[in-house]
Scaffold this motif. Sequence first.
Motif, PDB file in Angstrom:
ATOM      1  N   TYR A   1     -14.057 -10.879 -59.753  1.00  0.00           N
ATOM      2  CA  TYR A   1     -15.351 -10.927 -59.049  1.00  0.00           C
ATOM      3  C   TYR A   1     -15.806 -12.374 -58.844  1.00  0.00           C
ATOM      4  CZ  TYR A   1     -18.021 -11.705 -63.398  1.00  0.00           C
ATOM      5  OH  TYR A   1     -18.522 -12.244 -64.557  1.00  0.00           O
TER       6      TYR A   1
ATOM      7  N   GLU B   1     -17.309  -8.290 -51.651  1.00  0.00           N
ATOM      8  CA  GLU B   1     -18.339  -9.293 -51.328  1.00  0.00           C
ATOM      9  C   GLU B   1     -18.511  -9.437 -49.810  1.00  0.00           C
ATOM     10  OE1 GLU B   1     -20.602 -11.213 -52.870  1.00  0.00           O
ATOM     11  OE2 GLU B   1     -20.112 -10.077 -54.670  1.00  0.00           O
TER      12      GLU B   1
ATOM     13  N   ALA C   1     -11.791  -7.664 -54.748  1.00  0.00           N
ATOM     14  CA  ALA C   1     -13.088  -8.266 -55.124  1.00  0.00           C
ATOM     15  C   ALA C   1     -13.672  -9.018 -53.933  1.00  0.00           C
ATOM     16  CB  ALA C   1     -12.896  -9.202 -56.316  1.00  0.00           C
TER      17      ALA C   1
END
Length: 279
Positions: free
Chosen positions: A242, A22, A18
Motif C-alpha cells: 500500500y 489508489e 495496491a
Amino acid sequence: MKKTITVVTGGHGGMGKAICKELGKDSAIVLAGRNEKKMAAAKEQFEELGIESYICKTDISDAVQAEALAAYAASLGEVRRVIHTSGVSPSDTGTENIIRINAVGTVNMVKAFYPVLAEGGVMINFSSVAAYTMPQTEEWTQAFECWDQPDFYDKMLALAGEAEDEESEFFRAGLAYAMSKKFVIYFTQKNVSRFAEKHCRILSISPGCYLTPMHQKLIDNQPETAENQLELIPAGRWGHPYEMGALTAFLCSAGAGYINGVDILADGGQNAGVFVPQI
Ligand SMILES: NC(=O)c1ccc[n+]([C@@H]2O[C@H](COP(=O)([O-])OP(=O)(O)OC[C@H]3O[C@@H](n4cnc5c(N)ncnc54)[C@H](OP(=O)(O)O)[C@@H]3O)[C@@H](O)[C@H]2O)c1
C-alpha cells in the motif's frame, strides 16, 4: 468528456494491485498481464471497491502485444497514466526471460505508449534497488544503446555470461536482473526530453523489498537470504504494497509535476545503509 484511463501492467501483482486501488479512485483501470485467471480475480476485487476495470491479456515482451494493449487502452478513453510494474526476478524465472521481460518489455511498453499518452500524462517504469548494487560499466552502456536494434536482446544476454551449473545460473540470473533493472532507469531517462515535448513526464521507481508474491517466493525458497536482506534494511521491515500505491499516486499527482526523468528509490534506507558508512 473522455474517460480517464490508467494502464497498469502487472495490475494483478503485489504492487500493481495496491497501485490500482489508489489510482482507481479517479480513473478506470486497464490491467495487463499474461495470467487471465489472476487478472479476472483482481478485476472482481476492484469492482467490489467500485473501480471500473478492464482486462487486456498481454505479454509485454512481445512488441505487437504491447502495441495492441496501447491501442485497446486508447480506444477506451484518454490514457493519462501508464504504470509499468510487470517484471520478473530470479525467484520466478531464468536469465533469458529476465532480459526479455524486464529490458525488452520496457522498450516495448515505452515505444507503444509514447504515441497514445495524453498531454499531461505520466509513465512510471518499475526498476529495483538491485539496479543500485552494480556500477554501470562501459560495456553495459554500449549494450543499452542498442535498445532499438534487433540484436539488443542478444547483446544483453551475452553480458550475463554463461552458466556451468545450477548455482552459477542463479548468479547469472541475479546479474541479468540487476542489469535489466539498471536498463529500466537508463531507458526511462533517455526518453525524458521527447516525453516533455508532449508535456508528459516519465520516471521510474526502484522498490526495495516489498512483501508481495515476488518477494514471498524469495522468503519461502531462500529463507536465509531473506533474513540477511532484512538485516540490511535500516527501516527493519519489508515494505508494504500500500506504501507503493500511495507513492505512485503522489508521483502521478499535480503536486509531483516537477518530478521528471528521475528514479525514486523507495527502499527503507537499504541502499544508503549498505553503501554509505553509517554514523
Ligand atoms: N517485490 C519486491 O520486493 C520488488 C523489489 C524490487 C523490484 N520489484 C519490481 O517491482 C515490480 C512489481 O513487483 P511485484 O512484487 O508486484 O511482483 P509480482 O507480484 O510478481 O507481479 C509481477 C507482475 O508482472 C506480470 N508479468 C510478468 N511477466 C510479464 C509479461 N511477460 N507480460 C506482462 N506481464 C508480466 C505478472 O503477471 P502475469 O504473470 O499475469 O504475466 C505479475 O502480475 C517488478 O517489476 C519487480 O521487478 C519488486
